[in-house]
Design a protein around this motif. Structure first.
Motif, PDB file in Angstrom:
ATOM      1  N   ARG A  18      -3.695  -5.609  -8.966  1.00 27.12           N
ATOM      2  CA  ARG A  18      -3.710  -4.403  -9.776  1.00 27.12           C
ATOM      3  C   ARG A  18      -5.128  -3.926 -10.056  1.00 27.12           C
ATOM      4  O   ARG A  18      -6.068  -4.713 -10.061  1.00 27.12           O
ATOM      5  N   SER A  62      -3.337  -2.001  -4.133  1.00 24.10           N
ATOM      6  CA  SER A  62      -3.351  -2.278  -5.558  1.00 24.10           C
ATOM      7  C   SER A  62      -2.410  -1.358  -6.321  1.00 24.10           C
ATOM      8  O   SER A  62      -2.299  -0.178  -6.015  1.00 24.10           O
ATOM      9  N   ASN A  63      -1.752  -1.923  -7.324  1.00 25.30           N
ATOM     10  CA  ASN A  63      -0.976  -1.139  -8.287  1.00 25.30           C
ATOM     11  C   ASN A  63      -1.890  -0.844  -9.470  1.00 25.30           C
ATOM     12  O   ASN A  63      -3.049  -1.236  -9.477  1.00 25.30           O
ATOM     13  N   THR A  65      -2.294  -0.745 -13.876  1.00 27.16           N
ATOM     14  CA  THR A  65      -1.847  -1.032 -15.234  1.00 27.16           C
ATOM     15  C   THR A  65      -2.714  -0.213 -16.169  1.00 27.16           C
ATOM     16  O   THR A  65      -3.928  -0.164 -16.014  1.00 27.16           O
ATOM     17  N   THR A  89       1.320   8.602  -4.419  1.00 31.98           N
ATOM     18  CA  THR A  89       2.061   7.465  -3.844  1.00 31.98           C
ATOM     19  C   THR A  89       3.218   7.929  -3.014  1.00 31.98           C
ATOM     20  O   THR A  89       3.685   9.004  -3.064  1.00 31.98           O
TER      21      THR A  89
END
Length: 89
Positions: A18, A62-63, A65, A89
């Motif tokens: 992330r 990567s995400n 947060t 996305t």
């Protein structure tokens, strides 16, 4: 927007790899907060949305947060950021 920090390649603040965007500003002042330096909005760095988006999206694996402070303390900027990231996305 004012952000406090961006952590790259984090695996502690959510599932998987992330980027963590630590936003400035919070009025909750929770006892035991692990990031009280982010409470003051003036402790954040003022940057354009495009800067934050580029930092977050430069790793396609990567995400993201959102943390803080309180991301919703800057609700208008945060909403625009979330919408722009969703559209990439």
């Amino acid at each position: 927007m004012r952000y406090h920090n961006i952590t790259k390649e984090d695996m502690l603040n959510g599932e998987g790899l992330r980027s963590v965007l630590w936003l400035a500003g919070c009025t909750h002042h929770c006892p035991g907060c692990h990031n009280p330096q982010s409470w003051n909005l003036r402790n954040g760095h003022p940057v354009p949305l495009d800067y934050i988006i580029a930092k977050i999206t430069n790793n396609p694996f990567s995400n993201v947060t959102f943390s803080g402070g309180d991301p919703l303390f800057q609700v208008e900027g945060f909403t625009r950021l979330a919408q722009r990231l969703k559209s990439t996305t």
